[in-house]
Scaffold this motif. Structure first.
Motif, PDB file in Angstrom:
ATOM      1  N   LEU A  51      84.572  67.967 -31.221  1.00 26.87           N
ATOM      2  CA  LEU A  51      85.188  66.861 -31.950  1.00 26.87           C
ATOM      3  C   LEU A  51      86.420  67.316 -32.735  1.00 26.87           C
ATOM      4  O   LEU A  51      87.443  66.633 -32.753  1.00 26.87           O
ATOM      5  CB  LEU A  51      84.184  66.191 -32.884  1.00 26.87           C
ATOM      6  CG  LEU A  51      83.169  65.282 -32.209  1.00 26.87           C
ATOM      7  CD1 LEU A  51      82.115  64.818 -33.217  1.00 26.87           C
ATOM      8  CD2 LEU A  51      83.851  64.091 -31.573  1.00 26.87           C
ATOM      9  N   PHE A  52      86.331  68.472 -33.363  1.00 23.17           N
ATOM     10  CA  PHE A  52      87.486  68.981 -34.084  1.00 23.17           C
ATOM     11  C   PHE A  52      88.606  69.377 -33.135  1.00 23.17           C
ATOM     12  O   PHE A  52      89.778  69.307 -33.489  1.00 23.17           O
ATOM     13  CB  PHE A  52      87.091  70.169 -34.986  1.00 23.17           C
ATOM     14  CG  PHE A  52      86.399  69.745 -36.232  1.00 23.17           C
ATOM     15  CD1 PHE A  52      87.085  69.066 -37.229  1.00 23.17           C
ATOM     16  CD2 PHE A  52      85.051  69.989 -36.412  1.00 23.17           C
ATOM     17  CE1 PHE A  52      86.447  68.652 -38.388  1.00 23.17           C
ATOM     18  CE2 PHE A  52      84.395  69.583 -37.567  1.00 23.17           C
ATOM     19  CZ  PHE A  52      85.102  68.911 -38.557  1.00 23.17           C
ATOM     20  N   ARG A  53      88.265  69.776 -31.922  1.00 25.01           N
ATOM     21  CA  ARG A  53      89.277  70.156 -30.939  1.00 25.01           C
ATOM     22  C   ARG A  53      89.916  68.949 -30.255  1.00 25.01           C
ATOM     23  O   ARG A  53      90.941  69.083 -29.583  1.00 25.01           O
ATOM     24  CB  ARG A  53      88.656  71.077 -29.888  1.00 25.01           C
ATOM     25  CG  ARG A  53      88.151  72.394 -30.428  1.00 25.01           C
ATOM     26  CD  ARG A  53      89.256  73.323 -30.863  1.00 25.01           C
ATOM     27  NE  ARG A  53      90.119  73.601 -29.748  1.00 25.01           N
ATOM     28  CZ  ARG A  53      91.435  73.778 -29.837  1.00 25.01           C
ATOM     29  NH1 ARG A  53      92.037  73.739 -30.984  1.00 25.01           N
ATOM     30  NH2 ARG A  53      92.148  74.002 -28.756  1.00 25.01           N
ATOM     31  N   LEU A  54      89.342  67.748 -30.416  1.00 23.41           N
ATOM     32  CA  LEU A  54      89.923  66.549 -29.806  1.00 23.41           C
ATOM     33  C   LEU A  54      91.345  66.284 -30.288  1.00 23.41           C
ATOM     34  O   LEU A  54      92.166  65.745 -29.550  1.00 23.41           O
ATOM     35  CB  LEU A  54      89.043  65.323 -30.081  1.00 23.41           C
ATOM     36  CG  LEU A  54      87.864  65.134 -29.152  1.00 23.41           C
ATOM     37  CD1 LEU A  54      87.016  63.963 -29.624  1.00 23.41           C
ATOM     38  CD2 LEU A  54      88.312  64.926 -27.727  1.00 23.41           C
ATOM     39  N   PHE A  55      91.636  66.654 -31.513  1.00 22.56           N
ATOM     40  CA  PHE A  55      92.994  66.497 -32.035  1.00 22.56           C
ATOM     41  C   PHE A  55      93.982  67.291 -31.170  1.00 22.56           C
ATOM     42  O   PHE A  55      95.050  66.798 -30.815  1.00 22.56           O
ATOM     43  CB  PHE A  55      93.059  66.956 -33.491  1.00 22.56           C
ATOM     44  CG  PHE A  55      94.418  66.845 -34.103  1.00 22.56           C
ATOM     45  CD1 PHE A  55      94.964  65.603 -34.388  1.00 22.56           C
ATOM     46  CD2 PHE A  55      95.160  67.980 -34.382  1.00 22.56           C
ATOM     47  CE1 PHE A  55      96.226  65.485 -34.941  1.00 22.56           C
ATOM     48  CE2 PHE A  55      96.422  67.885 -34.940  1.00 22.56           C
ATOM     49  CZ  PHE A  55      96.955  66.631 -35.219  1.00 22.56           C
ATOM     50  N   ALA A  56      93.600  68.504 -30.803  1.00 21.10           N
ATOM     51  CA  ALA A  56      94.449  69.336 -29.945  1.00 21.10           C
ATOM     52  C   ALA A  56      94.599  68.706 -28.559  1.00 21.10           C
ATOM     53  O   ALA A  56      95.679  68.782 -27.957  1.00 21.10           O
ATOM     54  CB  ALA A  56      93.885  70.740 -29.830  1.00 21.10           C
ATOM     55  N   LEU A  57      93.547  68.075 -28.047  1.00 14.74           N
ATOM     56  CA  LEU A  57      93.649  67.392 -26.760  1.00 14.74           C
ATOM     57  C   LEU A  57      94.659  66.257 -26.839  1.00 14.74           C
ATOM     58  O   LEU A  57      95.456  66.060 -25.923  1.00 14.74           O
ATOM     59  CB  LEU A  57      92.291  66.858 -26.302  1.00 14.74           C
ATOM     60  CG  LEU A  57      92.298  66.041 -25.004  1.00 14.74           C
ATOM     61  CD1 LEU A  57      92.747  66.889 -23.824  1.00 14.74           C
ATOM     62  CD2 LEU A  57      90.917  65.450 -24.750  1.00 14.74           C
ATOM     63  N   GLY A  58      94.634  65.504 -27.925  1.00 14.71           N
ATOM     64  CA  GLY A  58      95.609  64.426 -28.098  1.00 14.71           C
ATOM     65  C   GLY A  58      97.038  64.936 -28.083  1.00 14.71           C
ATOM     66  O   GLY A  58      97.917  64.343 -27.445  1.00 14.71           O
ATOM     67  N   ILE A  59      97.269  66.042 -28.751  1.00 13.41           N
ATOM     68  CA  ILE A  59      98.605  66.655 -28.751  1.00 13.41           C
ATOM     69  C   ILE A  59      98.964  67.128 -27.349  1.00 13.41           C
ATOM     70  O   ILE A  59     100.080  66.892 -26.860  1.00 13.41           O
ATOM     71  CB  ILE A  59      98.656  67.811 -29.765  1.00 13.41           C
ATOM     72  CG1 ILE A  59      98.548  67.265 -31.180  1.00 13.41           C
ATOM     73  CG2 ILE A  59      99.949  68.625 -29.600  1.00 13.41           C
ATOM     74  CD1 ILE A  59      98.372  68.330 -32.235  1.00 13.41           C
ATOM     75  N   ASP A  60      98.018  67.775 -26.681  1.00 16.70           N
ATOM     76  CA  ASP A  60      98.239  68.290 -25.326  1.00 16.70           C
ATOM     77  C   ASP A  60      98.605  67.163 -24.365  1.00 16.70           C
ATOM     78  O   ASP A  60      99.585  67.257 -23.612  1.00 16.70           O
ATOM     79  CB  ASP A  60      96.977  69.010 -24.863  1.00 16.70           C
ATOM     80  CG  ASP A  60      97.214  69.984 -23.732  1.00 16.70           C
ATOM     81  OD1 ASP A  60      98.372  70.172 -23.325  1.00 16.70           O
ATOM     82  OD2 ASP A  60      96.225  70.569 -23.260  1.00 16.70           O
ATOM     83  N   ILE A  61      97.837  66.084 -24.383  1.00 16.64           N
ATOM     84  CA  ILE A  61      98.094  64.955 -23.481  1.00 16.64           C
ATOM     85  C   ILE A  61      99.430  64.294 -23.813  1.00 16.64           C
ATOM     86  O   ILE A  61     100.191  63.928 -22.917  1.00 16.64           O
ATOM     87  CB  ILE A  61      96.929  63.946 -23.538  1.00 16.64           C
ATOM     88  CG1 ILE A  61      95.716  64.522 -22.826  1.00 16.64           C
ATOM     89  CG2 ILE A  61      97.316  62.608 -22.925  1.00 16.64           C
ATOM     90  CD1 ILE A  61      94.490  63.659 -22.912  1.00 16.64           C
TER      91      ILE A  61
END
Length: 92
Positions: free
Chosen positions: A72-82
């Motif tokens: 869940l905390f890493r989802l922020f990084a996924l948003g940036i990546d996408i």
């Protein structure tokens, strides 16, 4: 020192998985980004848990709770990546 080593390995895993998904399996780049993000983060969780922080879970519930919180905390990084994948592939 181990956190840098395993962090670099997770990044390399992400890149390799992404290119395998796109080049070998012909997956759309956004799907490849999500797959590579997920697998690299599972790798990061396991390596961080075992070899960086030497964390032990008292039960399966505690293990999965820790895993879900990590993701869940890493989802922020996924948003940036996408977001960057879309901007760089579609607009530049």
């Amino acid at each position: 020192m181990p956190i840098f080593f395993f962090g670099q390995l997770a990044t390399i895993a992400n890149i390799i998985i992404h290119f395998l998904c796109m080049g070998f399996f012909h997956v759309h780049y956004m799907t490849a980004t999500i797959i590579s993000w997920f697998l690299a983060n599972v790798f990061a969780f396991v390596t961080n848990k075992l070899w960086v922080f030497h964390s032990k879970s008292s039960s399966r519930f505690a293990y999965w709770t820790e895993f879900l919180r990590f993701m869940l905390f890493r989802l922020f990084a996924l948003g940036i990546d996408i977001s960057f994948m879309y901007l760089l592939r579609e607009w530049m």
